[in-house]
Structure formats: structure tokens, C-alpha cells
Design a protein around this motif. Structure first.
Motif, PDB file in Angstrom:
ATOM      1  N   ALA A   1      32.163  37.327  38.204  1.00 38.66           N
ATOM      2  CA  ALA A   1      33.131  37.574  37.137  1.00 38.66           C
ATOM      3  C   ALA A   1      32.924  38.939  36.496  1.00 38.66           C
ATOM      4  CB  ALA A   1      33.037  36.470  36.082  1.00 38.66           C
ATOM      5  N   GLU A   2      31.641  39.342  36.359  1.00 34.58           N
ATOM      6  CA  GLU A   2      31.375  40.632  35.728  1.00 34.58           C
ATOM      7  C   GLU A   2      31.839  41.793  36.613  1.00 34.58           C
ATOM      8  OE1 GLU A   2      27.483  39.087  37.584  1.00 34.58           O
ATOM      9  OE2 GLU A   2      29.168  38.292  36.419  1.00 34.58           O
ATOM     10  N   GLU A   3      31.768  41.617  37.933  1.00 31.02           N
ATOM     11  CA  GLU A   3      32.258  42.666  38.823  1.00 31.02           C
ATOM     12  C   GLU A   3      33.777  42.747  38.773  1.00 31.02           C
ATOM     13  OE1 GLU A   3      32.264  44.145  43.500  1.00 31.02           O
ATOM     14  OE2 GLU A   3      30.963  42.486  42.899  1.00 31.02           O
ATOM     15  N   ALA A   4      34.430  41.579  38.796  1.00 34.40           N
ATOM     16  CA  ALA A   4      35.897  41.569  38.716  1.00 34.40           C
ATOM     17  C   ALA A   4      36.369  42.221  37.423  1.00 34.40           C
ATOM     18  CB  ALA A   4      36.412  40.138  38.811  1.00 34.40           C
ATOM     19  N   GLU A   5      35.663  41.954  36.336  1.00 35.92           N
ATOM     20  CA  GLU A   5      36.034  42.546  35.051  1.00 35.92           C
ATOM     21  C   GLU A   5      35.809  44.053  35.052  1.00 35.92           C
ATOM     22  OE1 GLU A   5      34.939  42.124  30.268  1.00 35.92           O
ATOM     23  OE2 GLU A   5      33.957  40.848  31.764  1.00 35.92           O
ATOM     24  N   ALA A   6      34.669  44.482  35.621  1.00 37.18           N
ATOM     25  CA  ALA A   6      34.372  45.917  35.681  1.00 37.18           C
ATOM     26  C   ALA A   6      35.413  46.661  36.513  1.00 37.18           C
ATOM     27  CB  ALA A   6      32.977  46.134  36.247  1.00 37.18           C
ATOM     28  N   ARG A   7      35.950  45.991  37.512  1.00 40.61           N
ATOM     29  CA  ARG A   7      36.964  46.608  38.368  1.00 40.61           C
ATOM     30  C   ARG A   7      38.364  46.494  37.770  1.00 40.61           C
ATOM     31  NH1 ARG A   7      35.711  47.699  43.722  1.00 40.61           N
ATOM     32  NH2 ARG A   7      33.583  47.218  44.389  1.00 40.61           N
ATOM     33  N   GLY A   8      38.513  45.774  36.677  1.00 42.88           N
ATOM     34  CA  GLY A   8      39.815  45.613  36.044  1.00 42.88           C
ATOM     35  C   GLY A   8      40.762  44.705  36.789  1.00 42.88           C
ATOM     36  N   LEU A   9      40.220  43.746  37.551  1.00 40.41           N
ATOM     37  CA  LEU A   9      41.057  42.887  38.386  1.00 40.41           C
ATOM     38  C   LEU A   9      41.551  41.670  37.620  1.00 40.41           C
ATOM     39  CD1 LEU A   9      38.873  42.888  41.641  1.00 40.41           C
ATOM     40  CD2 LEU A   9      40.719  44.461  41.011  1.00 40.41           C
ATOM     41  N   SER A  10      42.802  41.325  37.818  1.00 43.99           N
ATOM     42  CA  SER A  10      43.388  40.099  37.277  1.00 43.99           C
ATOM     43  C   SER A  10      43.844  39.234  38.440  1.00 43.99           C
ATOM     44  CB  SER A  10      44.589  40.418  36.379  1.00 43.99           C
ATOM     45  OG  SER A  10      44.184  41.166  35.247  1.00 43.99           O
ATOM     46  N   PHE A  11      43.460  37.945  38.418  1.00 38.91           N
ATOM     47  CA  PHE A  11      43.769  37.056  39.534  1.00 38.91           C
ATOM     48  C   PHE A  11      44.840  36.043  39.146  1.00 38.91           C
ATOM     49  CE2 PHE A  11      39.606  38.625  40.777  1.00 38.91           C
ATOM     50  CZ  PHE A  11      39.765  38.821  42.145  1.00 38.91           C
ATOM     51  N   ALA A  12      45.604  35.635  40.143  1.00 31.47           N
ATOM     52  CA  ALA A  12      46.615  34.599  39.971  1.00 31.47           C
ATOM     53  C   ALA A  12      46.747  33.855  41.289  1.00 31.47           C
ATOM     54  CB  ALA A  12      47.960  35.214  39.565  1.00 31.47           C
ATOM     55  N   ASP A  13      47.442  32.705  41.265  1.00 34.32           N
ATOM     56  CA  ASP A  13      47.703  32.049  42.545  1.00 34.32           C
ATOM     57  C   ASP A  13      48.836  32.783  43.247  1.00 34.32           C
ATOM     58  OD1 ASP A  13      50.310  30.896  41.879  1.00 34.32           O
ATOM     59  OD2 ASP A  13      49.211  29.470  40.647  1.00 34.32           O
ATOM     60  N   ILE A  14      48.992  32.520  44.516  1.00 33.71           N
ATOM     61  CA  ILE A  14      49.900  33.341  45.321  1.00 33.71           C
ATOM     62  C   ILE A  14      51.351  33.184  44.878  1.00 33.71           C
ATOM     63  CG2 ILE A  14      50.122  31.599  47.146  1.00 33.71           C
ATOM     64  CD1 ILE A  14      50.222  34.046  49.118  1.00 33.71           C
ATOM     65  N   ASP A  15      51.769  31.990  44.496  1.00 38.96           N
ATOM     66  CA  ASP A  15      53.168  31.794  44.093  1.00 38.96           C
ATOM     67  C   ASP A  15      53.491  32.583  42.826  1.00 38.96           C
ATOM     68  OD1 ASP A  15      53.681  30.109  46.224  1.00 38.96           O
ATOM     69  OD2 ASP A  15      53.101  28.314  45.120  1.00 38.96           O
ATOM     70  N   ALA A  16      52.579  32.514  41.851  1.00 35.71           N
ATOM     71  CA  ALA A  16      52.812  33.228  40.598  1.00 35.71           C
ATOM     72  C   ALA A  16      52.820  34.730  40.813  1.00 35.71           C
ATOM     73  CB  ALA A  16      51.740  32.843  39.572  1.00 35.71           C
ATOM     74  N   ALA A  17      51.877  35.210  41.620  1.00 29.66           N
ATOM     75  CA  ALA A  17      51.783  36.653  41.847  1.00 29.66           C
ATOM     76  C   ALA A  17      53.010  37.187  42.577  1.00 29.66           C
ATOM     77  CB  ALA A  17      50.513  36.965  42.637  1.00 29.66           C
ATOM     78  N   VAL A  18      53.427  36.484  43.632  1.00 23.68           N
ATOM     79  CA  VAL A  18      54.570  36.952  44.428  1.00 23.68           C
ATOM     80  C   VAL A  18      55.863  36.850  43.627  1.00 23.68           C
ATOM     81  CG1 VAL A  18      55.959  36.486  46.484  1.00 23.68           C
ATOM     82  CG2 VAL A  18      53.460  36.506  46.646  1.00 23.68           C
ATOM     83  N   ASP A  19      56.007  35.791  42.834  1.00 24.92           N
ATOM     84  CA  ASP A  19      57.228  35.625  42.034  1.00 24.92           C
ATOM     85  C   ASP A  19      57.372  36.740  41.008  1.00 24.92           C
ATOM     86  OD1 ASP A  19      57.956  33.372  43.386  1.00 24.92           O
ATOM     87  OD2 ASP A  19      57.232  31.954  41.870  1.00 24.92           O
ATOM     88  N   LYS A  20      56.246  37.188  40.448  1.00 23.50           N
ATOM     89  CA  LYS A  20      56.293  38.192  39.388  1.00 23.50           C
ATOM     90  C   LYS A  20      56.425  39.613  39.924  1.00 23.50           C
ATOM     91  CE  LYS A  20      53.791  39.802  35.292  1.00 23.50           C
ATOM     92  NZ  LYS A  20      52.597  39.646  34.420  1.00 23.50           N
ATOM     93  N   ALA A  21      55.923  39.865  41.144  1.00 24.78           N
ATOM     94  CA  ALA A  21      55.799  41.228  41.652  1.00 24.78           C
ATOM     95  C   ALA A  21      57.101  41.735  42.267  1.00 24.78           C
ATOM     96  CB  ALA A  21      54.673  41.295  42.681  1.00 24.78           C
ATOM     97  N   GLN A  22      57.341  43.017  42.043  1.00 26.91           N
ATOM     98  CA  GLN A  22      58.429  43.705  42.756  1.00 26.91           C
ATOM     99  C   GLN A  22      57.895  44.468  43.971  1.00 26.91           C
ATOM    100  OE1 GLN A  22      58.238  44.343  39.060  1.00 26.91           O
ATOM    101  NE2 GLN A  22      59.267  42.355  39.106  1.00 26.91           N
ATOM    102  N   ILE A  23      56.558  44.646  44.011  1.00 20.39           N
ATOM    103  CA  ILE A  23      55.903  45.245  45.181  1.00 20.39           C
ATOM    104  C   ILE A  23      54.785  44.300  45.610  1.00 20.39           C
ATOM    105  CG2 ILE A  23      54.569  47.200  46.068  1.00 20.39           C
ATOM    106  CD1 ILE A  23      55.917  48.948  43.949  1.00 20.39           C
TER     107      ILE A  23
END
Length: 425
Positions: free
Chosen positions: A374-396
Motif C-alpha cells: 500500500a505504501e508503494e502504491a501511495e508513493a506512486r500516486g496510484l488509484s485502483f478500481a475494479d475493471i467495470d468502474a474504471a472502463v465505464d469512467k474512462a475516455q481513454i
């Protein structure tokens, strides 16, 4: 087909075996020896890893490894500790990274630390096997280190076949997702500092290895391992370079490869987001560092593969020029499909760069995201979601790793798709 998780009928009286380093190679190796009737002591500097093993759990996801570790611990054949203990055979399986600067020089300090840790425990008749992928000459370096630490013992570079301690080099040849099967079935190259060292090491591996144990010298075995990974890196680089050329020319690289591979003597690999993992992305630099003026193709291949993430980031930014306010979904962050290993992952670096440049607009998806600290993901500025939510929200939508968990996801309509792995091609 061999059941690689079924214990063999018994050991070859090799005594107690210690595996130093319980990572992606060390833990499966320790479990295979233990399942074959050998008393195994695993050593790792991580208390978390030691605690997991002693509770009968594998700290990595790899086929039936968790079940196998549990069985071995319950049988009393496998235990772990942070402090090395006396044994008859020591196998060193610690990391050998390269410097993350322009030098790309190999770092053998983990091997040196492991050698210093086991040196006080050595006694006449012991066998020390190095498995860590290493520059040519590392086994000899380890032997010199041990001889300096233990002047009361003799080593192969001093006494040849009459040495008190035998040393050998035997690199792994396994692929994530198939480790247990390939540990059993694949041939091994066993490089001894003397013929007796090679013979003794081969007998140890024959405890569970059904493939052929080919005897050689330590320096040849070291070079064989580097050659195997450099060969693959060069061929991947050809595919990645071809994909970038085809993109510049407006040609479908997937059709080009499909038709070119119909030639009886052509077999082009699939391009991707780059090259990751702790082998192919690292080991060719060991050859370059040993022969910088000769290893021109090997160096060029590394540079091509290392440049692919920048090319993909540029593709995303080109898409952003068409839709400046777009949200971005990055599918897949581990270094290859269906593994939980993020080491040297080009996809992880791509997601990190995009998250830094476009904060709050990038969602990442990976079925193994729970493995990334978790500390590495935070240091990298990464935000995670499930695939349906991510694809529905993204234009790219950027497909970086073709995990099988993504197969049920249809190509998104209306989104710009950047697909360097050919997932939706």
C-alpha cells in the motif's frame, strides 16, 4: 505428465538443506526439496516471509505452491528462520539487481551478504550452490569470499577436487505460473568449480528433477543463464521495435506479424508494453557490463525494450490532445499476464508516469493489486478500481497487461483504446 506437487518417494541422503532467500525462486525450490523427503531450512531476512512459511502459507501466488508449503510444514520437513543455521547443503537464491542509473552495473551485494552469513556455519563436506542469476565469475567470487572468511577450510580454487567445501552454480529455468511443473521437468545446467562439485550438485537436484542435469563448469553455467535471457530479450526487442515502426507507418503490426509468421522460418514474438520481471529485464546488462564493447546487439535490445514505455505514454498523450479532459484507465500493472510479480514492470512505470502527470484522472486495474504494498502504491500516486468502474469512467483505456481476468470485458465503445499488447485486436 508428472504431478510436480506430489512428494517423491524419498531423498537421496543429502542431509539437511538450507535455502537462503525465500523469494520467487527460493520458496518453490525449498518446497520441492521438502516434498521429496529432505529436511529443509529456509532463510529470509523478512520476518513476514518467515512467519508466513512457518504458518504453512506461501507469501507469493504460484499455482499449488500454497498447498505444497502447507503440506511440507505440517510434515515437519520445512521450516523458516531469519538466521542461517548449520546444514549439509546451502542453496543461495537471493536477488541480483542492476543499478538504476546509466551504468546498469550488476549488484552482487546480496550474494556477498548471504556468503558472509553462512561462512561461520561451514564444515568439511558441505556443498554450496549458487542459484541467483549472476555475472560470469560470481561463483568464483563467492568462493574467494568464503575462503577469506574461513581460512581453516579449503575451497576448490585452492585444493581442487580435494577441497573441504564444494561449490557449484545451477541457475533456475522456470516461468511464473508454471514454476512447480518446470522445476521438476526442465533440464538443469549444473556448473561445478570442479567435476566433483558438479557431480555432487547434480545428485542433490536429482532428488526431484526429472529433466537431465547437464554437468559443466561454473563459468559456462553462468553464461548459459545470461545467454538464454539475452536471446529472449533480443527477440522481444525486434517485436517491440517493429510495433513502433508500424505505428509510425500506419500499418497494423498484428496483421504484419500474423502473415510474416506464416513463413516457415519466421517466428516473430508478440510486442508488449516493454519487458519486466527480474530476469529478462535485468540479466542482459550482466553481459553488457562484462563486455561493453562487444555486446552491441544485446545493449541495443535492452535500450529498445526500455524505450517502449515512453512510446506508450506518448500514445496516451496523443490521445489526450484529442480529448484534453479525458480520464484514463490503465489495465494491468504486473510485469506479465496472470502473475503477481511487479518487479521491473514497465506497465507499473507507465501507470506511475501517467498518474503523476494527470493526478486524479487515472484509475488502475490489476487482479493482483493487493500484492503491491500500500505504501508503494501511495508513493506512486496510484488509484485502483475494479475493471467495470474504471472502463465505464474512462475516455481513454490503456491495456498494458492481458490478464485473463480481463477477458470478459468487451472493447469499450466510444473510448480511445491504446492497446500495445493486442488484447482487443
Amino acid at each position: 505428465m508428472v504431478d510436480s506437487t506430489k512428494p517423491a518417494s524419498g531423498s537421496r541422503n543429502i542431509g539437511t538443506l538450507s535455502v537462503v532467500g525465500l523469494g520467487y525462486i527460493g520458496l518453490p525450490t525449498a518446497a520441492m526439496f521438502a516434498s521429496s523427503g529432505v529436511d529443509v531450512i529456509g532463510v529470509d531476512i523478512s520476518q513476514r516471509v518467515v512467519d508466513a512459511v512457518n504458518s504453512g502459507k506461501a507469501h507469493i501466488e504460484e499455482g499449488n505452491l500454497d498447498e505444497l508449503v502447507g503440506r511440507c510444514v505440517e510434515a515437519g520437513r520445512l521450516r523458516a528462520t531469519t538466521t542461517p543455521q548449520a546444514a549439509d547443503v546451502f542453496i543461495i537464491a537471493v536477488p541480483t539487481p542492476v543499478a538504476h542509473d546509466d551504468s546498469r552495473l550488476p549488484d552482487v551485494s546480496y550474494i556477498q551478504s548471504a556468503g558472509r552469513a553462512i561462512a561461520p556455519l561451514l564444515k568439511p563436506g558441505n556443498l554450496v550452490i549458487l542459484e541467483s542469476t549472476s555475472p560470469v565469475g560470481t561463483t568464483g567470487m563467492l568462493a574467494d569470499l568464503l575462503a577469506l572468511a574461513r581460512p581453516d577450510l579449503s575451497f576448490p580454487q585452492q585444493a581442487g577436487e580435494d577441497a573441504d567445501i564444494c561449490l557449484a552454480y545451477c541457475p533456475e529455468r522456470i516461468i511464473p505460473g508454471q514454476m512447480l511443473k518446470e522445476l521438476v521437468e526442465n533440464d538443469r545446467i549444473v556448473g561445478g568449480m570442479t567435476p566433483r562439485c558438479a557431480e555432487r550438485a547434480a545428485e542433490v537436484y536429482k532428488t526431484f528433477v526429472r529433466g537431465i542435469c547437464h554437468a559443466s563448469t561454473d563459468r559456462i553455467a553462468e553464461m548459459v543463464k545470461l545467454t538464454e535471457n539475452a536471446f529472449r530479450d533480443v527477440n522481444i526487442a525486434f517485436a517491440n521495435e517493429l510495433s513502433m515502426i508500424c505505428d509510425d507507418l500506419g500499418v497494423d503490426v498484428w496483421k504484419v506479424i500474423e502473415f510474416a509468421n506464416r513463413h516457415p522460418r519466421v517466428s516473430i514474438l508478440q510486442p508488449g508494453a516493454g519487458v519486466g520481471g527480474h530476469c529478462i529485464a535485468v540479466d542482459p546488462w550482466f553481459i553488457v557490463s562484462s563486455a561493453p564493447d562487444r555486446a552491441r546487439i544485446i545493449r541495443a535490445a535492452r535500450e529498445v525494450n526500455d524505450s517502449k514505455p515512453e512510446f506508450i505514454v506518448a500514445q496516451v498523450e496523443s490521445a489526450l490532445r484529442r480529448n484534453p479532459d479525458a480520464s484514463i484507465a490503465c489495465l494491468g500493472l504486473s510485469y506479465k499476464a496472470d502473475v503477481d510479480d511487479f518487479r521491473e514492470s514497465p506497465s507499473l512505470e507507465i501507470a506511475t508516469v501517467l498518474s503523476a502527470r494527470y493526478p486524479g484522472r487515472v484509475l488502475c486495474v490489476d487482479p493482483y493489486s493487493h500484492v503491491l504494498p500500500a505504501e508503494e502504491a501511495e508513493a506512486r500516486g496510484l488509484s485502483f478500481a475494479d475493471i467495470d468502474a474504471a472502463v465505464d469512467k474512462a475516455q481513454i483505456v490503456v491495456v498494458l497487461v492481458p490478464h485473463s481476468a480481463f477477458l470478459a470485458c468487451p472493447r469499450p465503445e466510444g473510448a480511445i483504446v491504446v492497446d500495445p499488447v493486442g488484447f482487443w485486436c
